[in-house]
Structures are given as C-alpha cells and as structure tokens.
Design an enzyme around this catalytic site. Structure first.
Site, PDB file in Angstrom:
ATOM      1  N   HIS A 128       0.843  -1.203   0.000  1.00 60.71           N
ATOM      2  CA  HIS A 128       0.000   0.000   0.000  1.00 60.71           C
ATOM      3  C   HIS A 128       0.870   1.242   0.000  1.00 60.71           C
ATOM      4  CE1 HIS A 128       0.604  -1.489   4.097  1.00 60.71           C
ATOM      5  NE2 HIS A 128       0.671  -0.223   4.473  1.00 60.71           N
ATOM      6  N   HIS A 184       1.006   5.030   1.022  1.00 55.37           N
ATOM      7  CA  HIS A 184       0.373   6.068   1.839  1.00 55.37           C
ATOM      8  C   HIS A 184       0.457   7.394   1.082  1.00 55.37           C
ATOM      9  CE1 HIS A 184       0.374   3.924   5.844  1.00 55.37           C
ATOM     10  NE2 HIS A 184       1.332   3.228   5.251  1.00 55.37           N
TER      11      HIS A 184
HETATM   12  P1  AMP Z   1       1.838   0.137   7.322  1.00 55.49           P
HETATM   13  O1  AMP Z   1       2.448   0.374   8.667  1.00 55.49           O
HETATM   14  O2  AMP Z   1       2.525   0.906   6.223  1.00 55.49           O
HETATM   15  O3  AMP Z   1       1.671  -1.333   7.013  1.00 55.49           O
HETATM   16  O4  AMP Z   1       0.398   0.811   7.407  1.00 55.49           O
HETATM   17  C1  AMP Z   1      -0.797   0.122   7.538  1.00 55.49           C
HETATM   18  C2  AMP Z   1      -1.876   1.171   7.506  1.00 55.49           C
HETATM   19  O5  AMP Z   1      -3.114   0.545   7.296  1.00 55.49           O
HETATM   20  C3  AMP Z   1      -1.985   1.981   8.810  1.00 55.49           C
HETATM   21  O6  AMP Z   1      -1.838   3.362   8.521  1.00 55.49           O
HETATM   22  C4  AMP Z   1      -3.392   1.641   9.312  1.00 55.49           C
HETATM   23  O7  AMP Z   1      -4.027   2.718   9.952  1.00 55.49           O
HETATM   24  C5  AMP Z   1      -4.091   1.239   8.015  1.00 55.49           C
HETATM   25  N1  AMP Z   1      -5.231   0.350   8.199  1.00 55.49           N
HETATM   26  C6  AMP Z   1      -5.246  -0.833   8.849  1.00 55.49           C
HETATM   27  N2  AMP Z   1      -6.487  -1.374   8.796  1.00 55.49           N
HETATM   28  C7  AMP Z   1      -7.236  -0.528   8.063  1.00 55.49           C
HETATM   29  C8  AMP Z   1      -8.608  -0.544   7.629  1.00 55.49           C
HETATM   30  N3  AMP Z   1      -9.455  -1.538   7.957  1.00 55.49           N
HETATM   31  N4  AMP Z   1      -9.068   0.492   6.893  1.00 55.49           N
HETATM   32  C9  AMP Z   1      -8.231   1.505   6.552  1.00 55.49           C
HETATM   33  N5  AMP Z   1      -6.942   1.573   6.926  1.00 55.49           N
HETATM   34  C10 AMP Z   1      -6.448   0.571   7.668  1.00 55.49           C
END
Ligand code: AMP
Length: 145
Positions: free
Chosen positions: A101, A103
């Site tokens: 993903h 950001h």
């Molecule tokens: P990372 O640390 O780069 O893997 O970031 C994972 C991101 O996914 C974090 O910013 C979380 O807040 C986001 N996240 C996790 N679950 C969800 C969800 N159900 N809907 C939207 N964002 C999510």
C-alpha cells in the site's frame, strides 16, 4: 505465513472502507488511523505481500493514482499545502499490513507529521562503492539500463 489481510476483505467488499478511487487494478480509500486528515492508502486489487511480489505495471499505477490523489487533496476541502508519499516494504521498514500500500499523506503547516532520521555525510568513495554494488545487483536481476 498467513496470506490473509484486512485489505483483501476491503477489495472484496467484505469489510467497510471509505473509497475515493477504484479501477480494474487499484483501489484507494481513507486510512482508518490517519496521520493527518485526508490520509489515503492506494492498494493493488490483486494482493502482493511485498514490492518483490508486485506486478511492476501495477506498481506504476499505484504511483499514477497517487499523483491524481495528491492533486485532489490540494483542491478538495482537505486543503493540503503539500503531500508525502510513503511505502513500508518489510517489517524493518514499518510494514504492518502485508498487502502493498502507498500512503498518500496530505500536509498542512504545523500538522506535526514527519519522518524521523538523521542524514549522514559519506565520502564520495563510499557513495561510489555502494553505487557500484547496487548497479551489480541490478545487472544480476536483469535490470541493467
Ligand atoms: P503500514 O504500517 O505501512 O503497514 O500501514 C498500515 C496502515 O493501514 C496503517 O496506517 C493503518 O491505519 C491502516 N489500516 C489498517 N487497517 C485498516 C482498515 N481496515 N481500513 C483503513 N486503513 C487501515
């Protein structure tokens, strides 16, 4: 390792999300725990745990959609004054959800967001040595320019 992530459920519509963009390959939605208001995630619809598993063409699309979202964050009510892209690949890099993903983080003055880290100064010889090592790895991976 368990291939399940919540993002697969979001793509399938089994889990809720606040979508802002969708096409055949890519989905973008609001991060549930935003660093700043308007923080978005752009994901491939076909799960890839890491950059090494991601189809490069879809990787290019993540960036392309990120560009469009960055423009929208500036002209929408989010009122972004700047935008950061961030992608964590691997545990050590801070990855928590193992479905690639990007950001897209809108910035406004004094919002408190920032990356920690202290730049170092390396002699040119060290930079050249590492550059050579990385060029070698690119060649071995068949990515020579
Ligand atoms: P990372 O640390 O780069 O893997 O970031 C994972 C991101 O996914 C974090 O910013 C979380 O807040 C986001 N996240 C996790 N679950 C969800 C969800 N159900 N809907 C939207 N964002 C999510």
């Amino acid at each position: 390792m368990n291939p399940y992530t919540i993002f697969a459920d979001i793509v399938a519509g089994r889990a809720p999300s606040s979508k802002v963009y969708e096409d055949d390959d890519v989905l973008a939605f609001m991060d549930i725990r935003p660093f700043t208001p308007g923080h978005l995630l752009v994901i491939p619809k076909i799960p890839a745990r890491s950059l090494s598993e991601l189809d490069p063409a879809v990787g290019g699309k993540l960036f392309q959609v990120g560009q469009q979202l960055a423009a929208a964050l500036r002209t929408s009510e989010v009122g972004a004054d700047g935008v950061n892209f961030f992608l964590a690949d691997g545990v050590t890099a801070g990855q928590e959800v193992f479905h690639v993903h990007l950001h897209v983080i809108p910035r406004t003055p004094g919002d408190g967001f920032g990356l920690r880290g202290r730049p170092t100064t390396l002699p040119r010889a060290d930079l050249d040595y590492l550059a050579g090592s990385i060029r070698g790895a690119l060649d071995r991976n068949g990515n020579n320019s």
